[in-house]
Write a protein that holds these residues in place. Structure first.
Motif, PDB file in Angstrom:
ATOM      1  N   LEU A  88       0.874  -1.166   0.000  1.00  0.00           N
ATOM      2  CA  LEU A  88       0.000   0.000   0.000  1.00  0.00           C
ATOM      3  C   LEU A  88       0.913   1.218   0.000  1.00  0.00           C
ATOM      4  CD1 LEU A  88      -2.916   1.093   0.295  1.00  0.00           C
ATOM      5  CD2 LEU A  88      -2.509   1.098   2.763  1.00  0.00           C
ATOM      6  N   TYR A  89       0.682   2.138  -0.927  1.00  0.00           N
ATOM      7  CA  TYR A  89       1.517   3.339  -1.060  1.00  0.00           C
ATOM      8  C   TYR A  89       0.712   4.539  -0.600  1.00  0.00           C
ATOM      9  CZ  TYR A  89       4.097   0.035  -3.821  1.00  0.00           C
ATOM     10  OH  TYR A  89       4.768  -1.091  -4.226  1.00  0.00           O
ATOM     11  N   VAL A  90       1.339   5.320   0.277  1.00  0.00           N
ATOM     12  CA  VAL A  90       0.670   6.433   0.934  1.00  0.00           C
ATOM     13  C   VAL A  90       1.599   7.640   0.895  1.00  0.00           C
ATOM     14  CG1 VAL A  90      -0.286   7.224   3.127  1.00  0.00           C
ATOM     15  CG2 VAL A  90      -0.474   4.814   2.506  1.00  0.00           C
ATOM     16  N   ALA A  91       1.068   8.790   0.525  1.00  0.00           N
ATOM     17  CA  ALA A  91       1.839  10.036   0.588  1.00  0.00           C
ATOM     18  C   ALA A  91       1.225  10.919   1.654  1.00  0.00           C
ATOM     19  CB  ALA A  91       1.815  10.748  -0.759  1.00  0.00           C
TER      20      ALA A  91
ATOM     21  N   ASP B 134       3.069  -2.463   4.514  1.00  0.00           N
ATOM     22  CA  ASP B 134       2.571  -3.831   4.427  1.00  0.00           C
ATOM     23  C   ASP B 134       1.090  -3.749   4.789  1.00  0.00           C
ATOM     24  OD1 ASP B 134       1.634  -6.407   5.164  1.00  0.00           O
ATOM     25  OD2 ASP B 134       3.681  -7.050   5.599  1.00  0.00           O
ATOM     26  N   PRO B 135       0.189  -4.084   3.873  1.00  0.00           N
ATOM     27  CA  PRO B 135      -1.235  -3.897   4.167  1.00  0.00           C
ATOM     28  C   PRO B 135      -1.780  -4.837   5.240  1.00  0.00           C
ATOM     29  CG  PRO B 135      -0.964  -4.967   2.051  1.00  0.00           C
ATOM     30  CD  PRO B 135       0.405  -4.584   2.527  1.00  0.00           C
TER      31      PRO B 135
ATOM     32  N   LEU C 250       7.425  -0.354   5.104  1.00  0.00           N
ATOM     33  CA  LEU C 250       8.445  -1.131   4.398  1.00  0.00           C
ATOM     34  C   LEU C 250       9.580  -0.235   3.903  1.00  0.00           C
ATOM     35  CD1 LEU C 250       5.994  -3.404   2.409  1.00  0.00           C
ATOM     36  CD2 LEU C 250       7.254  -3.966   4.509  1.00  0.00           C
ATOM     37  N   TRP C 251       9.239   0.930   3.427  1.00  0.00           N
ATOM     38  CA  TRP C 251      10.211   1.955   3.073  1.00  0.00           C
ATOM     39  C   TRP C 251       9.517   3.312   3.094  1.00  0.00           C
ATOM     40  CZ3 TRP C 251       8.596   4.674  -1.086  1.00  0.00           C
ATOM     41  CH2 TRP C 251       7.961   4.027  -2.134  1.00  0.00           C
TER      42      TRP C 251
ATOM     43  N   TYR D 288       8.903   6.443  -8.780  1.00  0.00           N
ATOM     44  CA  TYR D 288       9.695   5.715  -7.795  1.00  0.00           C
ATOM     45  C   TYR D 288       9.697   4.224  -8.101  1.00  0.00           C
ATOM     46  CZ  TYR D 288       8.930   9.964  -4.990  1.00  0.00           C
ATOM     47  OH  TYR D 288       8.885  11.252  -4.534  1.00  0.00           O
ATOM     48  N   ASN D 289      10.753   3.539  -7.687  1.00  0.00           N
ATOM     49  CA  ASN D 289      10.817   2.086  -7.729  1.00  0.00           C
ATOM     50  C   ASN D 289       9.904   1.558  -6.621  1.00  0.00           C
ATOM     51  OD1 ASN D 289      11.803  -0.568  -6.743  1.00  0.00           O
ATOM     52  ND2 ASN D 289      13.320  -0.316  -8.350  1.00  0.00           N
ATOM     53  N   SER D 290       8.958   0.704  -6.950  1.00  0.00           N
ATOM     54  CA  SER D 290       7.993   0.244  -5.950  1.00  0.00           C
ATOM     55  C   SER D 290       8.613  -0.663  -4.888  1.00  0.00           C
ATOM     56  CB  SER D 290       6.818  -0.465  -6.619  1.00  0.00           C
ATOM     57  OG  SER D 290       7.244  -1.667  -7.227  1.00  0.00           O
TER      58      SER D 290
END
Length: 160
Positions: A24-27, A40-41, A47-48, A95-97
């Protein structure tokens, strides 16, 4: 606004997240500077994370605007292996996922001649939506009028 915890401090997610089936990507614009996170959902563990580059407001077109800030306010977009996020500093980044490393950056704060022949300016990548990826193209809205954004009014299209 939904929120999540980064360390001891809750961070708000203003416009939207993205999920690629693994992360899960969050800004968050509130991280000071804005920061892109991969979570990590299942556990919520970070994770980064990658903060907006510190030179975002001092390089390129943003350097001319004292109201520039390093916020990541737009919704996050993903495609296999890539995460797309724009910044209030007017930079669109890919970005690299897996690692969060920046693979590509484009400064949208400049003058453009539109397909209609009119001239327009790019500005902040606003928080009203994210980039759109479709049929090998990346579509980005650049320009935001507010007390903390850089004005402009263009829709940009990049071939991927």
């Amino acid at each position: 606004m939904a929120g999540f915890w980064a360390g001891r401090r809750p961070l708000s997610v203003q416009w939207g997240t993205s999920w690629d089936g693994r992360r899960l990507y969050v800004a968050s614009w509130q991280a000071k500077p804005g920061t892109l996170f991969a979570l990590d959902p299942t556990t919520g563990h970070i994770l980064w994370s990658n903060p907006n580059p510190s030179d975002g407001c001092t390089t390129g077109g943003a350097a001319a605007f004292p109201q520039c800030n390093l916020s990541l306010a737009a919704a996050v977009t993903t495609s296999p292996g890539l995460v797309y996020e724009g910044s209030i500093d007017g930079k669109m980044r890919i970005y690299n996922s897996s690692t969060g490393g920046i693979l590509w950056q484009y400064d949208t704060i400049r003058q453009y001649t539109g397909v209609n022949g009119l001239t327009a300016s790019g500005g902040s990548i606003p928080g009203v939506g994210g980039a759109v990826v479709s049929h090998g193209q990346l579509y980005v809205q650049s320009g935001f009028t507010s007390s903390w954004g850089i004005p402009g009014h263009v829709l940009l299209c990049f071939g991927l």
